[in-house]
Design a protein around this motif. Structure first.
Motif, mmCIF file in Angstrom:
data_model
loop_
_atom_site.group_PDB
_atom_site.id
_atom_site.type_symbol
_atom_site.label_atom_id
_atom_site.label_comp_id
_atom_site.label_asym_id
_atom_site.label_seq_id
_atom_site.Cartn_x
_atom_site.Cartn_y
_atom_site.Cartn_z
ATOM 1 N N THR A 499 28.400 37.238 52.568
ATOM 2 C CA THR A 499 27.586 37.856 51.507
ATOM 3 C C THR A 499 27.348 36.923 50.333
ATOM 4 N N SER A 500 27.685 35.654 50.483
ATOM 5 C CA SER A 500 27.659 34.755 49.328
ATOM 6 C C SER A 500 26.256 34.484 48.808
ATOM 7 N N ALA A 501 25.244 34.596 49.668
ATOM 8 C CA ALA A 501 23.882 34.235 49.251
ATOM 9 C C ALA A 501 22.993 35.445 48.989
ATOM 10 N N LEU A 502 23.602 36.654 48.868
ATOM 11 C CA LEU A 502 22.811 37.863 48.747
ATOM 12 C C LEU A 502 22.749 38.354 47.304
ATOM 13 N N ASP A 503 21.661 39.077 46.987
ATOM 14 C CA ASP A 503 21.597 39.725 45.689
ATOM 15 C C ASP A 503 22.481 40.971 45.697
ATOM 16 N N SER A 504 22.657 41.596 44.551
ATOM 17 C CA SER A 504 23.625 42.696 44.426
ATOM 18 C C SER A 504 23.269 43.875 45.321
ATOM 19 N N GLU A 505 21.975 44.240 45.380
ATOM 20 C CA GLU A 505 21.572 45.386 46.201
ATOM 21 C C GLU A 505 21.798 45.114 47.672
ATOM 22 N N SER A 506 21.395 43.918 48.125
ATOM 23 C CA SER A 506 21.597 43.553 49.525
ATOM 24 C C SER A 506 23.082 43.462 49.839
ATOM 25 N N GLU A 507 23.856 42.929 48.887
ATOM 26 C CA GLU A 507 25.293 42.801 49.105
ATOM 27 C C GLU A 507 25.933 44.165 49.292
ATOM 28 N N GLN A 508 25.489 45.147 48.524
ATOM 29 C CA GLN A 508 26.067 46.484 48.636
ATOM 30 C C GLN A 508 25.788 47.082 50.013
ATOM 31 N N LEU A 530 34.752 37.081 45.240
ATOM 32 C CA LEU A 530 36.075 37.694 45.298
ATOM 33 C C LEU A 530 36.012 39.204 45.122
ATOM 34 N N THR A 531 34.907 39.717 44.580
ATOM 35 C CA THR A 531 34.769 41.158 44.410
ATOM 36 C C THR A 531 34.651 41.876 45.751
ATOM 37 N N ALA A 536 41.331 43.937 50.788
ATOM 38 C CA ALA A 536 42.020 43.200 51.849
ATOM 39 C C ALA A 536 43.512 43.517 51.850
ATOM 40 N N ASN A 537 44.094 43.584 53.061
ATOM 41 C CA ASN A 537 45.539 43.793 53.170
ATOM 42 C C ASN A 537 46.308 42.642 52.537
ATOM 43 N N ARG A 538 45.805 41.438 52.770
ATOM 44 C CA ARG A 538 46.394 40.254 52.149
ATOM 45 C C ARG A 538 45.308 39.227 51.893
ATOM 46 N N ILE A 539 45.541 38.444 50.855
ATOM 47 C CA ILE A 539 44.632 37.354 50.516
ATOM 48 C C ILE A 539 45.436 36.060 50.515
ATOM 49 N N PHE A 540 44.955 35.089 51.307
ATOM 50 C CA PHE A 540 45.583 33.764 51.313
ATOM 51 C C PHE A 540 44.730 32.842 50.444
ATOM 52 N N VAL A 541 45.371 32.213 49.475
ATOM 53 C CA VAL A 541 44.668 31.305 48.566
ATOM 54 C C VAL A 541 44.978 29.875 48.987
ATOM 55 N N LEU A 542 43.931 29.121 49.338
ATOM 56 C CA LEU A 542 44.106 27.750 49.805
ATOM 57 C C LEU A 542 43.681 26.760 48.732
ATOM 58 N N ASN A 543 44.351 25.628 48.728
ATOM 59 C CA ASN A 543 43.957 24.511 47.875
ATOM 60 C C ASN A 543 44.392 23.220 48.550
ATOM 61 N N LYS A 544 43.437 22.362 48.817
ATOM 62 C CA LYS A 544 43.685 21.073 49.464
ATOM 63 C C LYS A 544 44.439 21.222 50.785
ATOM 64 N N GLY A 545 44.040 22.247 51.565
ATOM 65 C CA GLY A 545 44.557 22.382 52.913
ATOM 66 C C GLY A 545 45.890 23.076 53.045
ATOM 67 N N VAL A 546 46.434 23.625 51.978
ATOM 68 C CA VAL A 546 47.707 24.356 52.059
ATOM 69 C C VAL A 546 47.538 25.712 51.377
ATOM 70 N N MET A 571 34.173 36.525 37.477
ATOM 71 C CA MET A 571 33.784 37.656 36.638
ATOM 72 C C MET A 571 32.952 37.183 35.445
ATOM 73 N N ALA A 572 33.307 36.000 34.914
ATOM 74 C CA ALA A 572 32.523 35.444 33.808
ATOM 75 C C ALA A 572 31.102 35.130 34.257
ATOM 76 N N GLU A 573 30.965 34.611 35.494
ATOM 77 C CA GLU A 573 29.640 34.316 36.024
ATOM 78 C C GLU A 573 28.826 35.598 36.200
ATOM 79 N N LEU A 574 29.486 36.657 36.694
ATOM 80 C CA LEU A 574 28.804 37.929 36.880
ATOM 81 C C LEU A 574 28.343 38.514 35.548
ATOM 82 N N GLU A 575 29.225 38.404 34.535
ATOM 83 C CA GLU A 575 28.885 38.936 33.215
ATOM 84 C C GLU A 575 27.701 38.183 32.623
#
Length: 585
Positions: A499-508, A530-531, A536-546, A571-575
């Motif tokens: 959904t990264s390239a969609l507008d808000s209505e399409s994303e919904q 991230l919204t 999600a049951n769990r979120i894995f946060v990756l940085n530089k392959g770990v 959230m700042a970008e959305l605002e």
């Protein structure tokens, strides 16, 4: 093994037909020789014997042979074309199937236009040589041997004059051959480069126009085309000397024949009809000599084309299915990464010693900065690549020990860049399960929030969507992709920033469809927004392959970690985006 011998397996199924065509064309050549000899006989009947009845009977026989020769020629032409098309269809199919078996790494390193050029242009060059040329060569062989035989029988002294030129012909062919091969290979390479450039510009025409780069692409195309023209002209220059030189030698032969034969006719040691037949025979020998020159240049050109094509056929997939691979049973969706490392380039790891577990039915999200390895995890679970070290299991089965087909049929992928095919919407959705009925397609479309917009199109489900779905919006394409995944009914679901390239209505609308798709399946989501992963049951946060963090959305926000930082930025970008939209109104 030579390149030509490697092509023999594709000829083997058609050998009997090729032999039949060869026999017919040899018959054509033999009848041609008989007709030429009869022409000399007729000339003597008319000018020396002056026998009308004999002339009439001879002409009737002559015409009968001509009819037979024409019938054989027509049959041979049709059979040769039929064999040629079938052999090349088999070869292209084999090459196409092989390309589909190659790993993603191969396609990541090759440009589409180059592959297309090899599949179409290079195979076309090979087609003429390996299918039509052998049959034509049989015709020229009979013409040459039969012609020489007639000439030796009629006047061995004149025949020796012709044979004296053969060493000169061989020398000329060897002199030009090496350069012709090198140029022909370069021409094929440059043709592939030009095809690639055209494919890239056409595929990216919106970007080209938007950035006002038509002049730049005109310049690139012009330079590539001029390079190709230059090479082609250099080859033409060589051929313009090569073939006329061969032809000149044959005309020298004809001149000697006319001088020596004419002298014998004047001395009455040879009839005018025999001289006419001798000149005609000498004339048709120009055909085999000229054909030999052309064949030599074609062989050199085809060698380059074969080298390029067999280079593809010799490429082995990096992801190989083991001979003893088992069929993966219907899975629950328990995924285990154990000390997995991976690198696209051996000099730089993308994932480093990664270990985690996903339980059946879980909704797991992977987030992180660009280049952190999120999409690589999706590729590894789908076994588009194998890990450099470590293992990945599904329900306890190592992915390297199961058949690829049995794995792929239990996974559905919804990529960030939706790939649709230039067919109807109905066929694109049914791509997920080609046995699906119309009601199945409609139900999947309804679940994907796609049915309403599809029915609003001029032809509904039979609407042609255009290349890569260009006639649809991003949200519409994505919902068709989701319907395609729903109809497959997979056990494992992978969404790569869907959904990264969609507008808000399409994303919904897409998110609602995805929530239906998640039900009862193990789901891996590569997330940019991230919204969309708060449930999600769990979120894995990756940085530089770990993996630097893991937890639920709420628990990760409570930490002063990377996830909270990424979420705050988002959230700042959305605002900011919302404020901009309000100001515009």
């Amino acid at each position: 093994m030579s390149l030509f011998s490697r092509f023999f397996p594709f000829l083997r199924p058609y050998l009997s037909q090729m032999v039949g065509a060869g026999v017919m064309v040899m018959g054509v050549a033999a009848l041609n020789l008989i007709l030429l000899r009869m022409a000399g006989t007729l000339w003597d009947i008319v000018t020396v014997q002056r026998d009308v009845d004999l002339m009439t009977n001879t002409i009737i026989i002559f015409l009968g042979i001509a009819v037979a020769q024409s019938g054989l020629a027509m049959g041979q032409s049709y059979v040769t074309t039929q064999i040629s098309q079938h052999i090349m269809a088999d070869f292209r199919t084999n090459l196409f199937d092989h390309l589909q078996q190659l790993s993603l790494k191969f396609f990541a390193k090759r440009r589409t236009g180059e592959i297309l050029s090899r599949l179409m242009n290079d195979v076309g060059v090979i087609q003429t040589l390996v299918t039509e040329t052998p049959i034509d060569s049989a015709k020229h062989l009979v013409t040459f041997i039969g012609g020489i035989g007639f000439l030796l029988y009629m006047n061995w002294q004149l025949c020796l004059l012709i044979l004296l030129l053969l060493p000169a012909l061989v020398f000329v062919a060897r002199l030009f051959g090496k350069r012709l091969k090198a140029l022909s290979t370069n021409i094929q390479d440059q043709t592939a480069a030009l095809t690639t450039l055209i494919e890239e510009v056409i595929s990216g025409i919106r970007v080209v126009k938007s950035f006002v780069q038509t002049s730049r692409e005109h310049s690139r195309f012009g330079k590539a085309l001029q390079a190709l023209v230059g090479m082609t002209l250099r080859r033409a220059a060589i051929l313009s000397v090569f073939i006329p030189t061969i032809t000149l030698l044959t005309f020298m032969m004809a001149g000697m024949v006319l001088w020596y034969g004419g002298k014998q006719v004047i001395d009455a040691s040879m009839t005018p009809g025999d001289l006419l037949a001798f000149v005609l025979f000498a004339g048709i020998l120009i055909g085999p000599f000229g054909s030999a020159a052309r064949l030599f240049s074609q062989i050199k050109e085809a060698q380059g084309a074969m080298q390029r094509v067999f280079e593809l056929l010799d490429t082995q997939p990096e992801v190989m299915e083991q001979p003893q691979a088992i069929t993966l049973p219907t899975v629950q969706g328990h995924i285990q990464f154990s000390n997995v490392s991976f690198a696209y380039d051996p000099r730089q790891l993308v994932l480093s010693d990664l270990s985690f577990e996903i339980k059946p039915g879980e909704f797991i999200a992977f987030v992180g900065p660009t280049g952190s390895g999120k999409s690589t995890i999706a590729n590894l679970v789908h076994r588009f690549y194998d890990p450099t070290s470590g293992s990945i299991t599904i329900d306890g089965h190592d992915l390297r020990e199961v058949s690829l087909h049995s794995l792929y049929r239990q996974i559905a992928l919804v990529p960030q860049e939706t790939i649709l095919f230039g067919e109807t919407i109905f066929e694109n959705i049914r791509y997920g399960r080609d046995t699906a009925l119309e009601e199945d397609v409609i139900q999947a479309s309804q679940a994907a929030n796609a049915h309403d917009f599809i029915m609003g199109l001029p032809d509904g489900y039979q609407t042609m969507i255009g290349e890569k779905g260009i006639n649809l919006s991003g949200g519409q394409r994505q919902r068709i992709a989701i319907a395609r995944a729903i109809i497959k009914n997979p056990r494992l679901l992978i969404l790569d920033e869907a959904t990264s390239a969609l507008d808000s209505e399409s994303e919904q609308l897409v998110q609602q469809a995805l929530n239906r798709l998640f039900a009862g399946r193990t789901t891996l989501v590569i997330a940019h927004r991230l919204t969309t992963i708060q449930e999600a049951n769990r979120i894995f946060v990756l940085n530089k392959g770990v993996i630097v963090e893991a937890g639920t959305h709420a628990s990760l926000l409570q930490r002063e970690g990377l996830y909270r930082h990424l979420y705050t930025l988002r959230m700042a970008e959305l605002e900011e985006s919302t404020e901009s939209q309000v100001e515009e109104r």
